[in-house]
Design an enzyme around this catalytic site. Structure first.
Site, PDB file in Angstrom:
ATOM      1  CB  ALA A 162      45.891  39.982  42.602  1.00 42.59           C
ATOM      2  CG  HIS A 189      39.406  43.540  40.801  1.00 40.72           C
ATOM      3  ND1 HIS A 189      40.497  42.788  40.426  1.00 40.72           N
ATOM      4  CD2 HIS A 189      38.723  42.800  41.699  1.00 40.72           C
ATOM      5  CE1 HIS A 189      40.478  41.630  41.089  1.00 40.72           C
ATOM      6  NE2 HIS A 189      39.403  41.600  41.855  1.00 40.72           N
TER       7      HIS A 189
HETATM    8  P1  AMP Z   1      37.787  39.118  43.967  1.00 40.69           P
HETATM    9  O1  AMP Z   1      38.934  40.058  44.199  1.00 40.69           O
HETATM   10  O2  AMP Z   1      38.109  38.002  43.037  1.00 40.69           O
HETATM   11  O3  AMP Z   1      37.138  38.667  45.253  1.00 40.69           O
HETATM   12  O4  AMP Z   1      36.680  39.947  43.195  1.00 40.69           O
HETATM   13  C1  AMP Z   1      36.193  41.168  43.683  1.00 40.69           C
HETATM   14  C2  AMP Z   1      35.002  41.593  42.850  1.00 40.69           C
HETATM   15  O5  AMP Z   1      35.405  41.763  41.488  1.00 40.69           O
HETATM   16  C3  AMP Z   1      33.864  40.563  42.853  1.00 40.69           C
HETATM   17  O6  AMP Z   1      32.625  41.247  42.918  1.00 40.69           O
HETATM   18  C4  AMP Z   1      34.050  39.881  41.529  1.00 40.69           C
HETATM   19  O7  AMP Z   1      32.849  39.343  40.997  1.00 40.69           O
HETATM   20  C5  AMP Z   1      34.529  41.021  40.658  1.00 40.69           C
HETATM   21  N1  AMP Z   1      35.246  40.501  39.485  1.00 40.69           N
HETATM   22  C6  AMP Z   1      36.306  39.632  39.472  1.00 40.69           C
HETATM   23  N2  AMP Z   1      36.655  39.338  38.208  1.00 40.69           N
HETATM   24  C7  AMP Z   1      35.801  40.016  37.398  1.00 40.69           C
HETATM   25  C8  AMP Z   1      35.642  40.118  35.977  1.00 40.69           C
HETATM   26  N3  AMP Z   1      36.425  39.467  35.128  1.00 40.69           N
HETATM   27  N4  AMP Z   1      34.645  40.912  35.505  1.00 40.69           N
HETATM   28  C9  AMP Z   1      33.829  41.583  36.362  1.00 40.69           C
HETATM   29  N5  AMP Z   1      33.933  41.530  37.698  1.00 40.69           N
HETATM   30  C10 AMP Z   1      34.893  40.758  38.218  1.00 40.69           C
END
Ligand code: AMP
Length: 252
Positions: free
Chosen positions: A31, A36
């Site tokens: 998503a 990301h």
């Molecule tokens: P997730 O898919 O939520 O597990 O996130 C995957 C990676 O994207 C993790 O390292 C998160 O910290 C990073 N991430 C998610 N949202 C953000 C954001 N708004 N800004 C920067 N990095 C993000």
């Protein structure tokens, strides 16, 4: 075209042929949004090869409804990966990653028990275990993590140090929407009204009020507040808007 790899054995063959090339890795749960994308862009510019994984990791969900409702958007994700010239998408299923059915797990005994860990028992065991598995499979030189999940980032850095893992962790800043809400896959679950209401969270986090005042004010507004805490020159918080749990942090 981004090549989709579902099997560890297939990746191992590819990995063996990339011996001298630098490999950047961005683990995600899909998503995908611009948060990301910022990690992906950095990896693509830093490395010869970029691998993104999409795996909604069941072991890090302490709430079965949260796992079931977690947004999934494979087609759109794949387009995004293509548009950034990502080389490989690692897209395994549960059996591929948990060949032991989670009999073995990795845990940390202090920092993982506070902040989010206090409210989500077992969450960071699931995170550390899956990241360790993914690192051992992908064998990247660098791996990219967002400051949005600050506690996760610090725990992964600690894990690499504790286990002498030769992987550089690259810390990437939080990406926000124009109105200030930190981008998150879970934002897709908010109604229009809830999303507007949610803006109070970053607004108060970055205000000059004390953490106690912010806690009270959020509760008075109608948020369910897990915590507002300060550490490492940051103020961190976790709240619920309806059933949707949001986390955020700001430098203070
Ligand atoms: P997730 O898919 O939520 O597990 O996130 C995957 C990676 O994207 C993790 O390292 C998160 O910290 C990073 N991430 C998610 N949202 C953000 C954001 N708004 N800004 C920067 N990095 C993000």
């Amino acid at each position: 075209m981004t090549r989709i790899i579902k099997k560890i054995s297939e990746w191992r063959k590819v990995r063996n042929e990339t011996e001298n090339k630098s490999i950047g890795f961005v683990p995600t749960m899909g998503a995908l949004h611009r948060g990301h994308e910022s990690l992906i862009e950095k990896s693509v510019s830093d490395n010869e090869i970029t691998v993104v994984s999409i795996f909604v990791n069941p072991t890090q969900f302490n709430d079965p409804d949260d796992l079931q409702n977690y947004p999934r958007a494979f087609e759109k994700d794949y387009e995004i990966l293509n548009s950034h010239n990502v080389d490989y998408l690692f897209f395994p299923d549960y059996g591929e990653i948990y060949n032991d059915n989670y009999r073995y797990k990795l845990s940390e005994s202090e920092f993982s028990k506070i902040l989010c860990g206090k409210f989500r028992p077992g969450h960071f065991d699931g995170v550390l275990t899956v990241v360790m598995k993914l690192f051992n499979i992908i064998k990247p030189h660098k791996a990219y993590f967002g400051e949005k999940d600050y506690q996760q980032l610090k725990l992964i850095e600690g894990m690499c140090k504790a286990f002498f893992m030769d992987i550089e962790i690259i810390q990437c800043p939080i990406v926000r929407d124009v109105d200030g809400l930190a981008l998150s896959s879970r934002n897709k679950l908010l109604s229009e009204e809830e999303r507007k209401f949610a803006l109070n969270f970053p607004r108060l986090l970055k205000s000059d009020k004390s953490k106690e005042e912010i806690f009270r004010e959020l509760e008075n507004l109608g948020f369910k507040v897990d915590y507002i805490e300060e550490m490492d020159g940051r103020r961190l918080g976790a709240v619920y808007v309806g059933n949707v749990r949001l986390i955020d942090n700001v430098k203070i």
